[in-house]
Design a protein around this motif. Structure first.
Motif, mmCIF file in Angstrom:
data_model
loop_
_atom_site.group_PDB
_atom_site.id
_atom_site.type_symbol
_atom_site.label_atom_id
_atom_site.label_comp_id
_atom_site.label_asym_id
_atom_site.label_seq_id
_atom_site.Cartn_x
_atom_site.Cartn_y
_atom_site.Cartn_z
ATOM 1 N N PHE A 189 0.832 -1.194 0.000
ATOM 2 C CA PHE A 189 0.000 0.000 0.000
ATOM 3 C C PHE A 189 0.872 1.252 0.000
ATOM 4 O O PHE A 189 1.877 1.319 0.707
ATOM 5 C CB PHE A 189 -0.904 0.051 1.231
ATOM 6 N N SER A 190 0.452 2.234 -0.765
ATOM 7 C CA SER A 190 1.128 3.523 -0.770
ATOM 8 C C SER A 190 0.813 4.256 0.533
ATOM 9 O O SER A 190 -0.333 4.243 0.989
ATOM 10 C CB SER A 190 0.649 4.360 -1.953
ATOM 11 N N LEU A 220 3.065 -9.079 7.428
ATOM 12 C CA LEU A 220 4.102 -8.193 7.948
ATOM 13 C C LEU A 220 5.346 -8.444 7.118
ATOM 14 O O LEU A 220 5.687 -9.575 6.808
ATOM 15 C CB LEU A 220 4.389 -8.511 9.413
ATOM 16 N N GLY A 221 6.011 -7.392 6.738
ATOM 17 C CA GLY A 221 7.228 -7.578 5.954
ATOM 18 C C GLY A 221 7.172 -6.799 4.662
ATOM 19 O O GLY A 221 6.599 -5.719 4.591
ATOM 20 N N ARG A 222 7.746 -7.376 3.634
ATOM 21 C CA ARG A 222 7.896 -6.689 2.343
ATOM 22 C C ARG A 222 6.564 -6.330 1.700
ATOM 23 O O ARG A 222 6.432 -5.298 1.045
ATOM 24 C CB ARG A 222 8.708 -7.584 1.419
ATOM 25 N N PHE A 223 5.553 -7.170 1.864
ATOM 26 C CA PHE A 223 4.232 -6.928 1.288
ATOM 27 C C PHE A 223 3.212 -6.738 2.401
ATOM 28 O O PHE A 223 3.333 -7.317 3.475
ATOM 29 C CB PHE A 223 3.819 -8.087 0.365
ATOM 30 N N ASP A 224 2.195 -5.928 2.111
ATOM 31 C CA ASP A 224 1.128 -5.671 3.079
ATOM 32 C C ASP A 224 -0.018 -6.662 2.941
ATOM 33 O O ASP A 224 -0.723 -6.920 3.906
ATOM 34 C CB ASP A 224 0.574 -4.256 2.891
ATOM 35 N N ALA A 225 -0.207 -7.195 1.732
ATOM 36 C CA ALA A 225 -1.312 -8.127 1.495
ATOM 37 C C ALA A 225 -0.894 -9.190 0.493
ATOM 38 O O ALA A 225 -0.116 -8.932 -0.427
ATOM 39 C CB ALA A 225 -2.533 -7.384 0.959
ATOM 40 N N MET A 259 -4.193 -4.460 -12.002
ATOM 41 C CA MET A 259 -4.170 -3.046 -12.379
ATOM 42 C C MET A 259 -5.216 -2.245 -11.602
ATOM 43 O O MET A 259 -4.984 -1.086 -11.258
ATOM 44 C CB MET A 259 -4.371 -2.890 -13.888
ATOM 45 N N ILE A 260 -6.354 -2.856 -11.313
ATOM 46 C CA ILE A 260 -7.370 -2.189 -10.491
ATOM 47 C C ILE A 260 -6.824 -1.982 -9.079
ATOM 48 O O ILE A 260 -7.005 -0.915 -8.481
ATOM 49 C CB ILE A 260 -8.684 -2.998 -10.484
ATOM 50 N N ILE A 261 -6.146 -2.984 -8.538
ATOM 51 C CA ILE A 261 -5.536 -2.838 -7.210
ATOM 52 C C ILE A 261 -4.538 -1.687 -7.227
ATOM 53 O O ILE A 261 -4.497 -0.871 -6.310
ATOM 54 C CB ILE A 261 -4.854 -4.150 -6.764
ATOM 55 N N TYR A 316 -6.863 1.878 -8.123
ATOM 56 C CA TYR A 316 -7.856 2.285 -7.129
ATOM 57 C C TYR A 316 -7.371 2.052 -5.710
ATOM 58 O O TYR A 316 -7.792 2.739 -4.781
ATOM 59 C CB TYR A 316 -9.175 1.552 -7.354
ATOM 60 N N GLY A 317 -6.496 1.071 -5.514
ATOM 61 C CA GLY A 317 -5.992 0.764 -4.185
ATOM 62 C C GLY A 317 -4.712 1.489 -3.842
ATOM 63 O O GLY A 317 -4.189 1.352 -2.748
ATOM 64 N N HIS A 318 -4.201 2.266 -4.815
ATOM 65 C CA HIS A 318 -2.976 3.027 -4.592
ATOM 66 C C HIS A 318 -1.869 2.109 -4.063
ATOM 67 O O HIS A 318 -1.242 2.377 -3.048
ATOM 68 C CB HIS A 318 -3.221 4.188 -3.630
ATOM 69 N N SER A 319 -1.656 1.012 -4.774
ATOM 70 C CA SER A 319 -0.695 -0.006 -4.342
ATOM 71 C C SER A 319 0.255 -0.360 -5.472
ATOM 72 O O SER A 319 -0.024 -0.087 -6.633
ATOM 73 C CB SER A 319 -1.438 -1.285 -3.930
ATOM 74 N N THR A 320 1.350 -0.985 -5.110
ATOM 75 C CA THR A 320 2.180 -1.651 -6.106
ATOM 76 C C THR A 320 1.885 -3.143 -5.959
ATOM 77 O O THR A 320 1.554 -3.607 -4.871
ATOM 78 C CB THR A 320 3.680 -1.386 -5.873
#
Length: 95
Positions: free
Chosen positions: A10-11, A48-53, A70-72, A75-79
């Motif tokens: 998440f950004s 927990l760690g490098r990724f949030d989900a 791409m929607i994530i 719209y989710g402001h994520s990488t």
């Protein structure tokens, strides 16, 4: 159907208060359900760690998984990072 793993970060600008994330997640989820009907969500995990989900999905068409990712992102402001996944037993049998 093929299995895919979608890893998301998440950004920091995506939301101000952690409680606001619930609304953001619901919006992203509804958008994916509408625009990617061939994607079946199997499970989601907060990590927990490098990724949030970490999301585990299935789909017959990789293009729909690409669209969901791409929607994530949009719209989710994520990488995101998406991985094709093979069940361990199937992998061993193919060797």
């Amino acid at each position: 159907m093929a299995t895919y793993i979608i890893l998301s970060r998440f950004s920091p600008e995506a939301f101000k208060d952690p409680k606001d994330f619930k609304t953001l997640a619901a919006t992203v989820s509804e958008k994916i359900k509408t625009e990617c009907p061939g994607v079946t969500w199997k499970e989601s995990y907060a990590t927990l760690g490098r990724f949030d989900a970490v999301d585990v999905v299935e789909a017959a068409d990789v293009k729909e998984v690409e669209r969901a990712a791409m929607i994530i992102r949009a719209y989710g402001h994520s990488t995101t990072e998406t991985l094709a996944a093979t069940p361990w037993k199937e992998f061993l049998n193919a060797l």
